[in-house]
Design a protein around this motif. Structure first.
Motif, PDB file in Angstrom:
ATOM      1  N   TYR A  57       0.846  -1.187   0.000  1.00  0.00           N
ATOM      2  CA  TYR A  57       0.000   0.000   0.000  1.00  0.00           C
ATOM      3  C   TYR A  57       0.880   1.235   0.000  1.00  0.00           C
ATOM      4  CZ  TYR A  57      -4.101  -2.818   1.018  1.00  0.00           C
ATOM      5  OH  TYR A  57      -5.122  -3.719   0.936  1.00  0.00           O
ATOM      6  N   LEU A  58       0.469   2.251  -0.713  1.00  0.00           N
ATOM      7  CA  LEU A  58       1.114   3.565  -0.740  1.00  0.00           C
ATOM      8  C   LEU A  58       2.602   3.482  -1.082  1.00  0.00           C
ATOM      9  CD1 LEU A  58      -0.571   5.072   2.434  1.00  0.00           C
ATOM     10  CD2 LEU A  58      -1.247   5.398   0.069  1.00  0.00           C
ATOM     11  N   PHE A  70      -9.151  -9.046   5.788  1.00  0.00           N
ATOM     12  CA  PHE A  70      -9.163  -7.673   6.257  1.00  0.00           C
ATOM     13  C   PHE A  70      -9.921  -6.798   5.266  1.00  0.00           C
ATOM     14  CE2 PHE A  70      -5.455  -8.155   3.626  1.00  0.00           C
ATOM     15  CZ  PHE A  70      -5.430  -7.012   2.858  1.00  0.00           C
ATOM     16  N   GLN A  71     -10.258  -5.604   5.740  1.00  0.00           N
ATOM     17  CA  GLN A  71     -10.909  -4.586   4.914  1.00  0.00           C
ATOM     18  C   GLN A  71     -10.003  -3.369   4.886  1.00  0.00           C
ATOM     19  OE1 GLN A  71     -14.647  -3.829   6.748  1.00  0.00           O
ATOM     20  NE2 GLN A  71     -15.612  -5.679   5.973  1.00  0.00           N
ATOM     21  N   ALA A  72      -9.841  -2.802   3.702  1.00  0.00           N
ATOM     22  CA  ALA A  72      -9.025  -1.598   3.547  1.00  0.00           C
ATOM     23  C   ALA A  72      -9.945  -0.410   3.312  1.00  0.00           C
ATOM     24  CB  ALA A  72      -8.057  -1.755   2.387  1.00  0.00           C
ATOM     25  N   LYS A  73      -9.714   0.663   4.055  1.00  0.00           N
ATOM     26  CA  LYS A  73     -10.481   1.899   3.892  1.00  0.00           C
ATOM     27  C   LYS A  73      -9.514   3.052   3.700  1.00  0.00           C
ATOM     28  CE  LYS A  73     -14.273   0.483   6.889  1.00  0.00           C
ATOM     29  NZ  LYS A  73     -15.028   0.808   8.095  1.00  0.00           N
ATOM     30  N   GLY A  74      -9.851   3.986   2.845  1.00  0.00           N
ATOM     31  CA  GLY A  74      -9.026   5.170   2.652  1.00  0.00           C
ATOM     32  C   GLY A  74      -8.559   5.293   1.225  1.00  0.00           C
ATOM     33  N   SER A  75      -7.762   6.310   0.973  1.00  0.00           N
ATOM     34  CA  SER A  75      -7.259   6.562  -0.374  1.00  0.00           C
ATOM     35  C   SER A  75      -5.967   5.786  -0.588  1.00  0.00           C
ATOM     36  CB  SER A  75      -7.020   8.058  -0.570  1.00  0.00           C
ATOM     37  OG  SER A  75      -6.026   8.506   0.319  1.00  0.00           O
ATOM     38  N   GLN A  76      -5.878   5.117  -1.710  1.00  0.00           N
ATOM     39  CA  GLN A  76      -4.706   4.317  -2.037  1.00  0.00           C
ATOM     40  C   GLN A  76      -4.019   4.899  -3.258  1.00  0.00           C
ATOM     41  OE1 GLN A  76      -5.498   0.130  -2.254  1.00  0.00           O
ATOM     42  NE2 GLN A  76      -7.257   0.328  -0.928  1.00  0.00           N
ATOM     43  N   GLY A  78      -0.991   6.829  -5.501  1.00  0.00           N
ATOM     44  CA  GLY A  78       0.421   6.509  -5.675  1.00  0.00           C
ATOM     45  C   GLY A  78       1.276   7.121  -4.581  1.00  0.00           C
ATOM     46  N   SER A  79       2.499   6.632  -4.473  1.00  0.00           N
ATOM     47  CA  SER A  79       3.368   7.089  -3.384  1.00  0.00           C
ATOM     48  C   SER A  79       3.767   8.553  -3.549  1.00  0.00           C
ATOM     49  CB  SER A  79       4.609   6.213  -3.311  1.00  0.00           C
ATOM     50  OG  SER A  79       5.337   6.315  -4.517  1.00  0.00           O
ATOM     51  N   SER A  80       3.738   9.086  -4.775  1.00  0.00           N
ATOM     52  CA  SER A  80       4.121  10.482  -4.965  1.00  0.00           C
ATOM     53  C   SER A  80       3.025  11.443  -4.498  1.00  0.00           C
ATOM     54  CB  SER A  80       4.462  10.748  -6.427  1.00  0.00           C
ATOM     55  OG  SER A  80       3.305  10.532  -7.231  1.00  0.00           O
ATOM     56  N   LYS A  81       1.782  10.973  -4.484  1.00  0.00           N
ATOM     57  CA  LYS A  81       0.668  11.828  -4.066  1.00  0.00           C
ATOM     58  C   LYS A  81       0.322  11.676  -2.593  1.00  0.00           C
ATOM     59  CE  LYS A  81      -1.558  11.921  -8.583  1.00  0.00           C
ATOM     60  NZ  LYS A  81      -2.773  11.626  -9.309  1.00  0.00           N
ATOM     61  N   LEU A  97      -1.830   3.336   7.868  1.00  0.00           N
ATOM     62  CA  LEU A  97      -0.674   3.760   7.075  1.00  0.00           C
ATOM     63  C   LEU A  97      -0.919   5.171   6.602  1.00  0.00           C
ATOM     64  CD1 LEU A  97      -0.384   0.559   4.901  1.00  0.00           C
ATOM     65  CD2 LEU A  97       0.995   1.135   6.875  1.00  0.00           C
ATOM     66  N   ILE A  98       0.042   6.059   6.860  1.00  0.00           N
ATOM     67  CA  ILE A  98      -0.058   7.447   6.427  1.00  0.00           C
ATOM     68  C   ILE A  98       1.193   7.762   5.634  1.00  0.00           C
ATOM     69  CG2 ILE A  98      -0.225   9.844   7.154  1.00  0.00           C
ATOM     70  CD1 ILE A  98      -1.492   8.833   9.768  1.00  0.00           C
ATOM     71  N   ALA A  99       1.008   8.192   4.383  1.00  0.00           N
ATOM     72  CA  ALA A  99       2.122   8.599   3.538  1.00  0.00           C
ATOM     73  C   ALA A  99       1.869  10.043   3.123  1.00  0.00           C
ATOM     74  CB  ALA A  99       2.240   7.705   2.323  1.00  0.00           C
TER      75      ALA A  99
END
Length: 103
Positions: A57-58, A70-76, A78-81, A97-99
Motif C-alpha cells: 500500500y502507498l 481484512f478490509q481496507a479503507k481510505g485513499s490508495q 500513488g506514493s508520490s501523491k 498507514l499514512i504517507a
C-alpha cells in the motif's frame, strides 16, 4: 505593610488561577494509579517468523503476521501523491498507514 499586602493581592490576581489549576491537577493525578506508570524497556525483542500475507500500500511492501481477512479503507493513491489507508483485520488488529504527499 500596605505595600506588601498590595503586592500579594496583585500576585494572587495574576498567578492565583494558574497555581490553583496546577495544584488541583497534581492532587487529582496522585489519586490515579495509571499516572505512575513509567516506560520500561521491552522484555522480548524477538521477531515472529510466522508466515503472513504480503501487502503493498502507498508504495510500501510489508508482511503482517495475521492470516485473517481484512478490509481496507481510505485513499490508495500513488506514493508520490500520498494518502491514508486503514486496514482492519477480522481478528481485531488494525493498521493505519499514512504517507504524506511530500515524502
Amino acid at each position: 505593610m500596605a505595600a506588601l499586602l498590595l503586592l500579594v493581592t496583585v500576585l494572587f490576581n495574576f498567578l492565583g488561577f494558574p497555581i490553583t489549576v496546577f495544584l488541583t491537577t497534581r492532587w487529582e493525578a496522585k489519586k490515579m494509579p495509571a499516572v505512575k506508570v513509567t516506560a520500561r524497556p521491552l522484555s522480548d525483542y524477538s521477531v515472529s517468523d510466522a508466515p503472513g500475507p504480503a501487502l503493498s500500500y502507498l508504495g510500501y511492501s510489508f508482511e503482517v503476521p495475521w492470516d485473517t481477512s481484512f478490509q481496507a479503507k481510505g485513499s490508495q493513491t500513488g506514493s508520490s501523491k500520498g494518502g491514508i489507508v486503514q486496514l482492519k483485520f477480522d481478528s481485531g488488529q488494525s493498521l493505519l498507514l499514512i504517507a504524506p504527499a511530500n515524502q
